[in-house]
Write a protein that holds these residues in place. Structure first.
Motif, PDB file in Angstrom:
ATOM      1  N   SER A 359       0.867  -1.354   0.158  1.00  0.00           N
ATOM      2  CA  SER A 359      -0.153  -0.001   0.079  1.00  0.00           C
ATOM      3  C   SER A 359       1.037   1.302   0.143  1.00  0.00           C
ATOM      4  CB  SER A 359      -0.944  -0.059   1.329  1.00  0.00           C
ATOM      5  OG  SER A 359      -0.103   0.314   2.412  1.00  0.00           O
ATOM      6  N   GLU A 360       0.282   2.359  -0.374  1.00  0.00           N
ATOM      7  CA  GLU A 360       0.943   3.517  -0.374  1.00  0.00           C
ATOM      8  C   GLU A 360       1.615   4.072   1.229  1.00  0.00           C
ATOM      9  OE1 GLU A 360      -1.172   7.382  -0.502  1.00  0.00           O
ATOM     10  OE2 GLU A 360      -2.823   6.499   0.555  1.00  0.00           O
ATOM     11  N   LEU A 361       1.221   3.189   2.225  1.00  0.00           N
ATOM     12  CA  LEU A 361       1.613   3.426   3.512  1.00  0.00           C
ATOM     13  C   LEU A 361       2.918   2.864   3.814  1.00  0.00           C
ATOM     14  CD1 LEU A 361      -1.957   3.297   5.765  1.00  0.00           C
ATOM     15  CD2 LEU A 361      -0.849   5.322   4.687  1.00  0.00           C
ATOM     16  N   SER A 362       3.390   1.797   3.061  1.00  0.00           N
ATOM     17  CA  SER A 362       4.730   1.231   3.328  1.00  0.00           C
ATOM     18  C   SER A 362       5.753   1.886   3.173  1.00  0.00           C
ATOM     19  CB  SER A 362       4.366  -0.238   2.426  1.00  0.00           C
ATOM     20  OG  SER A 362       5.779  -1.027   2.521  1.00  0.00           O
ATOM     21  N   ARG A 366      11.075   2.037  -0.058  1.00  0.00           N
ATOM     22  CA  ARG A 366      10.804   3.577  -0.429  1.00  0.00           C
ATOM     23  C   ARG A 366      11.655   4.558   0.353  1.00  0.00           C
ATOM     24  NH1 ARG A 366       4.800   2.751  -0.325  1.00  0.00           N
ATOM     25  NH2 ARG A 366       3.966   3.250  -2.316  1.00  0.00           N
ATOM     26  N   ASP A 369      10.865  10.627   2.867  1.00  0.00           N
ATOM     27  CA  ASP A 369      10.887  12.210   2.226  1.00  0.00           C
ATOM     28  C   ASP A 369      11.125  13.126   3.391  1.00  0.00           C
ATOM     29  OD1 ASP A 369       8.693  12.105   3.797  1.00  0.00           O
ATOM     30  OD2 ASP A 369       7.343  12.320   2.051  1.00  0.00           O
ATOM     31  N   LEU A 494      -6.104   1.346   5.677  1.00  0.00           N
ATOM     32  CA  LEU A 494      -5.616   2.418   4.918  1.00  0.00           C
ATOM     33  C   LEU A 494      -5.716   3.809   5.784  1.00  0.00           C
ATOM     34  CD1 LEU A 494      -6.922   2.003   1.319  1.00  0.00           C
ATOM     35  CD2 LEU A 494      -4.568   1.818   2.029  1.00  0.00           C
ATOM     36  N   ARG A 538      -3.991  14.293   4.354  1.00  0.00           N
ATOM     37  CA  ARG A 538      -3.354  12.952   4.060  1.00  0.00           C
ATOM     38  C   ARG A 538      -1.847  12.739   3.762  1.00  0.00           C
ATOM     39  NH1 ARG A 538      -5.325   7.595   4.703  1.00  0.00           N
ATOM     40  NH2 ARG A 538      -4.235   6.171   3.022  1.00  0.00           N
ATOM     41  N   GLN A 539      -1.117  13.916   3.193  1.00  0.00           N
ATOM     42  CA  GLN A 539       0.204  13.817   3.047  1.00  0.00           C
ATOM     43  C   GLN A 539       1.146  13.601   4.295  1.00  0.00           C
ATOM     44  OE1 GLN A 539       1.390  17.312   1.159  1.00  0.00           O
ATOM     45  NE2 GLN A 539       3.387  16.412   0.303  1.00  0.00           N
ATOM     46  N   VAL A 542       0.275  10.179   5.893  1.00  0.00           N
ATOM     47  CA  VAL A 542       1.138   9.133   5.172  1.00  0.00           C
ATOM     48  C   VAL A 542       2.760   9.093   5.637  1.00  0.00           C
ATOM     49  CG1 VAL A 542       1.988   8.391   2.725  1.00  0.00           C
ATOM     50  CG2 VAL A 542      -0.288   8.771   3.186  1.00  0.00           C
ATOM     51  N   ARG A 546       4.682   6.173   7.451  1.00  0.00           N
ATOM     52  CA  ARG A 546       5.685   5.482   6.953  1.00  0.00           C
ATOM     53  C   ARG A 546       6.712   5.615   7.851  1.00  0.00           C
ATOM     54  NH1 ARG A 546       5.648   7.858   0.684  1.00  0.00           N
ATOM     55  NH2 ARG A 546       3.795   6.684   0.007  1.00  0.00           N
TER      56      ARG A 546
END
Length: 602
Positions: A359-362, A366, A369, A494, A538-539, A542, A546
């Protein structure tokens, strides 16, 4: 009761409400606005024209000795929570975390979420006909906070004050909580009937049918064997848009099986209607029986949009043998996933080092940032560079079951931790004590993985034992942390929130009944959980999740066993499903029985 404060306790004297209140709304999202408009007619994953009637028979692996799922004692039968007992709001299963009105017709909060007000639907009533009122909401809040499972106590203790404004309106003040998720958590609070509960005996296990306001009532119960839920013909919420196309069966029957092979054989004979398959070998070649060949049994493969369910071998770091992180790293190296995946899983599984796989949370693979790095800055020396820059990968063996490279790396780490080989056994230099521990299992699949791992460990001089126990004993020992290592899964959404403290927070480590099985006590974990709860968009959310994922990976608290990217559902074709699948995956509450098969039911 008059409109008055029925419960008040101060956490922050003089606290005031935050920003200006938003108007009353039909729904509430963790971030942003609900995706559905106020005049939605049904959920997009439900069939509003689904026929009613028939029976869904559910085959459940395990047992039960209680019908109260809200307390620690006992093993409660599932489905009570949603099928019998409702909450103020209910999930929209196509969104990360959005709730729509159920018992509450509207919800109101301010921008900083310093309070939340629920206005009940005047039509709502319990199965005995008594109306659901604000007094019941405040009663449920206090009951679960004081006598419920630890997660309720953990969440609800953050509330400053609960107040009944009128018979249909209740307000919770949250000014001191600093928790933007809390209004949604309160929206999901089970609402229990004040008039039908004996508070003094609430924490006792019971097989007395609970009363709720939901679409079903508890019917016949055979302790440990079966439970039948019967549709309430006077269910107050059957015509709500949120319920159209749901709750289609007249009966839900749960049959319990103690052993997985017997459970599967019962399915093949048509004794229950569907199964969620978790065994790759069985999914790969176990469905060649006549009914499956002839199309009477349908197999559905579903790719949900939520984090992939992942299994782990969990270190209980309360045990001295796992106190040194180098030992945990070495034991992670010695797990031969490639051999197990090929020989047991037909290559159907993947693996992620993180806790939000796929998912985008992983955070796995990555790079962090700028937002993540800022959150992790106070703990930067404890996060390995490769986990921070996303280059860390789980060890990959040659799949032979005898990989020498990973063995050398593991022995090097163990030597740093003070262990050395004495002949064929690994001992601690200072004491001569063997490095040994026990893996507790409860299913054949868990036992098979544990035995394969024991073979891998033996090559490093580590002799372990594998103990298989029945589900009741397993759950009791897991809840009391009476184990060295277990296999476990933390289901993630999510929109992870307060439950992360229940899973991984320091306070939960010493509290019996939580899911912090590894015993993690880490200020960095606590700080990342606080950050994700405080995120306003949300940004930033997340980034905080992470960052939490990186801290958990850096702690080597568990060995990733596998991640399942798909849901495997087998069902007899007398059960039909909607064309659309929700983001959450399969939802039995949206299914129905084929009309021409209802008359043939036994």
């Amino acid at each position: 009761m008059t409109a008055a404060v029925v419960l008040a306790f101060s956490l922050a004297p003089g606290a005031v409400a935050g920003d200006a209140a938003a108007p009353e709304s039909y729904g509430l999202s963790m971030h942003g606005a609900p995706a559905l408009p106020a005049d939605f007619t049904h959920m997009p994953y439900a069939n509003p024209d689904a026929p009613k009637g028939g029976r869904l028979t559910w085959g459940v692996l395990g047992t039960f000795d209680s019908l109260n799922p809200f307390i620690v004692r006992g093993l409660a039968a599932p489905q009570i929570r949603t099928y019998v007992v409702e909450s103020l709001l209910t999930r929209g299963n196509d969104e990360p975390f959005t709730l729509y009105g159920l018992l509450a017709k509207t919800v109101e909060t301010d921008d900083v979420r310093s309070y939340v007000t629920f206005r009940l639907n005047p039509a709502a009533h319990f199965s005995d006909g008594e109306p659901v009122r604000a007094d019941d909401v405040v009663f449920s809040f206090a009951l679960l906070r004081d006598h419920g499972r630890p997660l309720y106590r953990q969440y609800y203790s953050k509330v400053t004050k609960a107040e009944v404004s009128d018979p249909l309106t209740v307000r919770f003040d949250l000014a001191a909580a600093n928790d933007r998720e809390l209004p949604l958590i309160l929206g999901l609070m089970p609402i229990l009937p004040r008039h039908a509960i004996d508070v003094a005996r609430f924490e006792d296990t019971t097989l007395a049918p609970p009363m709720g306001s939901g679409p079903y009532r508890v019917g016949a119960v055979k302790p440990g064997a079966s439970m039948t839920l019967t549709r309430d013909p006077n269910y107050w919420g059957r015509d709500l848009p949120i319920n159209r196309g749901l709750w289609n069966f007249d009966e839900i029957r749960l049959d319990f099986y103690r052993e997985s092979n017997g459970q599967f054989e019962a399915f093949k004979r048509g004794l229950y209607d569907f199964r969620v398959e978790t065994e790759p070998l069985r999914w790969h070649d176990g469905y060649g029986f006549p009914a499956a060949r002839d199309g009477e049994v349908v197999r559905d493969t579903i790719k949900p949009g939520v984090p992939e369910p992942s299994e782990y071998l969990v270190f209980n770091t309360r045990r001295p043998v796992f106190a040194d992180i180098r030992v945990r790293q070495a034991l992670t190296l010695l797990f031969d996933f490639e051999w197990i995946n090929r020989n047991y899983f037909f290559g159907l599984y993947g693996r992620s080092a993180g806790y939000f796989a796929g998912s985008e949370l992983s955070a796995y693979t990555r790079p962090a940032d700028a937002k993540e790095r800022e959150l992790l800055k106070p703990f930067a020396t404890r996060i390995p560079p490769d986990i921070l820059d996303g280059s860390y990968r789980l060890p990959v063996t040659d799949g032979s079951g005898r990989d020498r490279a990973t063995l050398r790396q593991a022995l090097s780490l163990l030597a740093e931790a003070g262990y050395e080989l004495d002949g064929s056994l690994l001992r601690q230099r200072s004491s001569g004590a063997l490095l040994t521990f026990e893996i507790l299992t409860t299913t054949r699949d868990q036992e098979r993985i544990a035995l394969a791992y024991a073979r891998d460990l033996k090559r490093a001089g580590i002799e372990i034992s594998v103990r298989s126990v029945d589900p009741v004993q397993f759950d009791q020992r897991r809840l009391a942390y009476e184990f060295d290592m277990i296999q476990n899964r933390w289901d993630q959404s999510l929109s992870p929130g307060n439950e992360q403290a229940f899973y991984f927070g320091s306070e939960a480590a010493d509290m019996a009944g939580t899911r912090n099985y590894m015993g993690a006590k880490d200020a960095a974990i606590d700080a990342m959980i606080a950050a994700l709860l405080a995120a306003r968009d949300r940004q930033n959310f997340v980034a905080a999740v992470r960052a939490l994922d990186r801290v958990l990976m850096a702690g080597f608290y568990a060995i990733p066993v596998f991640s399942a990217g798909e849901q495997w559902i087998a069902r007899w074709n007398r059960i039909e499903t909607p064309k659309a699948t929700s983001l959450a995956g399969y939802l039995p509450e949206t299914w129905w029985q084929r009309v021409d098969s209802q008359a043939k039911q036994p």
